[in-house]
Design an enzyme around this catalytic site. Structure first.
Site, PDB file in Angstrom:
ATOM      1  N   GLU A  90      -5.423   3.244   3.456  1.00  0.00           N
ATOM      2  CA  GLU A  90      -4.642   2.228   2.748  1.00  0.00           C
ATOM      3  C   GLU A  90      -3.247   2.781   2.472  1.00  0.00           C
ATOM      4  OE1 GLU A  90      -5.178  -0.887   1.656  1.00  0.00           O
ATOM      5  OE2 GLU A  90      -7.366  -1.158   1.733  1.00  0.00           O
ATOM      6  N   HIS A 104      -6.259  -3.660  10.062  1.00  0.00           N
ATOM      7  CA  HIS A 104      -7.257  -4.543   9.452  1.00  0.00           C
ATOM      8  C   HIS A 104      -7.156  -5.952  10.051  1.00  0.00           C
ATOM      9  CE1 HIS A 104      -9.454  -5.678   5.439  1.00  0.00           C
ATOM     10  NE2 HIS A 104     -10.251  -5.692   6.482  1.00  0.00           N
ATOM     11  N   ASP A 118      -3.071  -7.471   7.284  1.00  0.00           N
ATOM     12  CA  ASP A 118      -2.505  -6.145   7.047  1.00  0.00           C
ATOM     13  C   ASP A 118      -2.848  -5.177   8.172  1.00  0.00           C
ATOM     14  OD1 ASP A 118      -5.217  -6.348   5.919  1.00  0.00           O
ATOM     15  OD2 ASP A 118      -4.928  -4.310   5.188  1.00  0.00           O
TER      16      ASP A 118
END
Ligand SMILES: [Zn+2]
Length: 273
Positions: free
Chosen positions: A143, A181, A191
């Site tokens: 992330e 993703h 994303d």
């Protein structure tokens, strides 16, 4: 004057001491992590367990001597869609949130490793790439702190490249398996956003890019099949096209395949098939 300097000195020492003694805000969740990991370690030792497929054959169980841990085969890159790294760390240590990733990369390039690479993170959700589903079971989630619209910082990309280098070498992850993703969840996820430097990553060996010089598109070329070969779930055409553009044609937010997209796809298919 001397007294003032002395007083300032004392305050400074005080601040350092307070910082040194300040409790780690994640001390408790770190303990929870260890506890949970221990439970899984116990499960590994006591195989076959009650819910395993081998249970009915328990009496004839013979443990082999030759095995290792399962290894991740994909890397899935995300943006956090949150406003700060701190917010993401809080979310990922909140049991009811049920979301996590192996790594979080802050704007200043700080990397928070939050989960052993060999354990399953909760970052991909319902997803599909090629015929692979349950991508959480076979991937590492990374992330990147980003509100969803802003560019990524150089520090973030530099740190990301260091993490990717280690993962690629440690687990022998194929070039094609560094994905976003949005690639594995078309229509559901967007994303990392269109500022993400996929081309730069591919130049370093993480994911493929294209070269359309000298590419001739033949009339029978089917763009949707090409997307499917690359890995996209084409259940809904426009969703697949949107995810493809987010990754490979970042200046185009339309959901239609153009002639120049066809050239890109023709070249990409050769690499992915
Ligand atoms: Zn995501």
């Amino acid at each position: 004057m001397k007294q003032k300097i002395f007083a300032t000195g004392l305050i400074a020492i005080g601040v350092v001491l307070v910082q040194a003694c300040a409790p780690n805000p994640y001390a408790k969740t770190n303990r929870d992590y260890k506890k949970q990991a221990k439970e899984y370690a116990k499960l590994l030792r006591e195989y076959p367990v009650l819910d395993s497929a081998g249970l009915q054959f328990r009496a004839s169980w013979v443990g082999t001597t030759n095995f290792s841990m399962r290894r991740p085969n994909y890397v899935v890159i995300h943006h956090t869609a949150q406003n700060s790294c701190e917010q993401t760390l809080k979310t990922f240590t909140l049991p009811r949130a049920q979301v996590s990733s192996h790594y979080v990369i802050c704007k200043d390039g700080t990397v928070h490793h939050m989960l052993n690479d060999l354990l399953r993170g909760h970052h991909a959700g319902v997803s599909k790439w090629g015929n692979a589903t349950d991508i959480n079971s076979s991937s590492i989630g990374i992330e990147i702190d980003n509100n969803g619209f802003e560019p990524f910082t150089d520090e973030q990309i530099n740190s990301l490249l260091i993490v990717l280098d280690r993962l690629k070498k440690a687990y022998n992850i194929p070039i094609a398996n560094f994905i976003g993703h949005a690639d594995i969840a078309p229509g559901r996820k967007v994303d990392p956003n269109r500022n993400f430097p996929w081309q730069k990553l591919s130049e370093q060996g993480y994911g493929y890019w294209y070269d359309t010089t000298n590419v001739q598109v033949d009339s029978a070329f089917n763009a949707m099949y090409a997307l499917r070969i690359i890995g996209y779930d084409i259940k809904k055409d426009t969703n697949a096209i949107q995810s493809f553009k987010l990754h490979f044609v970042q200046n185009d937010s339309s959901k239609v395949i153009t002639d120049s997209d066809k050239k890109i796809l023709m070249d990409l298919v050769k690499k992915y098939q």
